[in-house]
Design an enzyme around this catalytic site. Structure first.
Site, PDB file in Angstrom:
ATOM      1  N   CYS A 119      -7.767  65.653   2.205  1.00 51.37           N
ATOM      2  CA  CYS A 119      -8.636  65.387   1.061  1.00 51.37           C
ATOM      3  C   CYS A 119      -9.816  64.518   1.535  1.00 51.37           C
ATOM      4  O   CYS A 119     -10.569  64.929   2.420  1.00 51.37           O
ATOM      5  CB  CYS A 119      -7.806  64.737  -0.034  1.00 51.37           C
ATOM      6  SG  CYS A 119      -8.619  64.425  -1.604  1.00 51.37           S
ATOM      7  N   ASP A 166      -9.066  76.637  -4.027  1.00 47.91           N
ATOM      8  CA  ASP A 166      -9.383  75.216  -4.198  1.00 47.91           C
ATOM      9  C   ASP A 166     -10.524  75.071  -5.202  1.00 47.91           C
ATOM     10  O   ASP A 166     -11.638  75.533  -4.946  1.00 47.91           O
ATOM     11  CB  ASP A 166      -9.790  74.621  -2.843  1.00 47.91           C
ATOM     12  CG  ASP A 166      -9.874  73.102  -2.861  1.00 47.91           C
ATOM     13  OD1 ASP A 166     -10.286  72.538  -3.884  1.00 47.91           O
ATOM     14  OD2 ASP A 166      -9.538  72.484  -1.829  1.00 47.91           O
ATOM     15  N   HIS A 198      -6.290  72.999  -4.026  1.00 45.08           N
ATOM     16  CA  HIS A 198      -6.562  71.707  -3.402  1.00 45.08           C
ATOM     17  C   HIS A 198      -5.279  70.875  -3.366  1.00 45.08           C
ATOM     18  O   HIS A 198      -4.529  70.823  -4.337  1.00 45.08           O
ATOM     19  CB  HIS A 198      -7.634  70.953  -4.201  1.00 45.08           C
ATOM     20  CG  HIS A 198      -8.178  69.762  -3.494  1.00 45.08           C
ATOM     21  ND1 HIS A 198      -9.068  69.873  -2.449  1.00 45.08           N
ATOM     22  CD2 HIS A 198      -7.952  68.436  -3.654  1.00 45.08           C
ATOM     23  CE1 HIS A 198      -9.373  68.665  -2.012  1.00 45.08           C
ATOM     24  NE2 HIS A 198      -8.702  67.771  -2.721  1.00 45.08           N
TER      25      HIS A 198
END
Length: 228
Positions: A119, A166, A198
């Site tokens: 991330c 995502d 994601h």
């Protein structure tokens, strides 16, 4: 398996970090947190790399620059607070903490150190590869924001992992990265996992995708073993 330690950056900033594995291991990796801090998930990644694969691993607490011991929940509140904390940390300070962590590993005898980020940490891993010469290999999982700086040239081999579904990183961003790294195809590998969203690698998040996670993990470990 691991333990908390304290590290010091070049500007004398003291920060916490999670360390796992044998300091005598020939392979070392800096693991970089998500936007949620040094969560149980990030510590489990460190423990797995150390316990199952023999790496010496340190994960720095990057939020310590603005708020110590910040570990946030995987919900909208945690995301909002994490984004607010991140906004207060200058890129140069991030690199100072990442470099200090790499040097802490190097002091134990590892000449070749890798960096793995998730991330926000995925973006930091890319920055570590392009803005420092501390790393022999870099891996990013669903690193948002890489497209905007994908013109920066990495100083080591890089592997990037993205979810095909995502909702934070559009396919146009992935294509931008492909275009900007076209001259570095031997140095930059890009993998996209169909159907994965994601955060697909975190089993504490609703987007967890076991098949995508396991394949990305297998590729990550093999990449580090090849390059470290």
């Amino acid at each position: 398996m691991g333990k908390m330690i304290s590290l010091t950056a070049a500007d004398t900033h003291h920060f916490a970090a999670y360390e796992a594995g044998n300091p005598e291991s020939p392979r070392a990796v800096v693991v970089v947190q998500e936007i949620f801090g040094l969560t149980d998930h990030i510590r489990s990644v460190c423990d797995e790399l150390a316990g199952h694969h023999g790496f010496h691993v340190i994960a720095p607490a990057l939020f310590d620059r603005v708020e110590r011991d910040a570990v946030l929940p995987y919900d909208q509140h945690g995301l909002d607070k994490g984004l607010a904390l991140r906004a207060k940390i200058a890129p140069d300070d991030l690199m100072a903490d990442i470099t200090a962590t790499a040097h802490a590993l190097s002091r134990h005898g590892q000449a070749r150190v890798g960096i793995l980020g998730f991330c926000w940490g995925g973006l930091v891993a890319w920055m570590g590869a392009t803005r420092t010469r501390d790393f022999a290999a870099a891996v990013s999982w669903y690193g948002g924001g890489i497209a905007a700086i994908s013109h920066e040239k990495p100083h080591c081999p890089v592997q990037l992992h993205f979810g095909g579904e995502d909702d934070h990183i559009p396919h146009t961003d992935i294509q931008t990265i492909r275009d900007n790294t076209a001259d570095d195809r031997e140095a930059v590998e890009i993998f996209v996992y169909d159907g994965a969203g994601h955060g697909f690698g975190c089993d504490d998040r609703p987007s967890f995708d076991r098949a995508a996670r396991d394949l990305a993990h297998e590729r990550t470990v093999a990449f580090f073993k090849e390059n470290l």
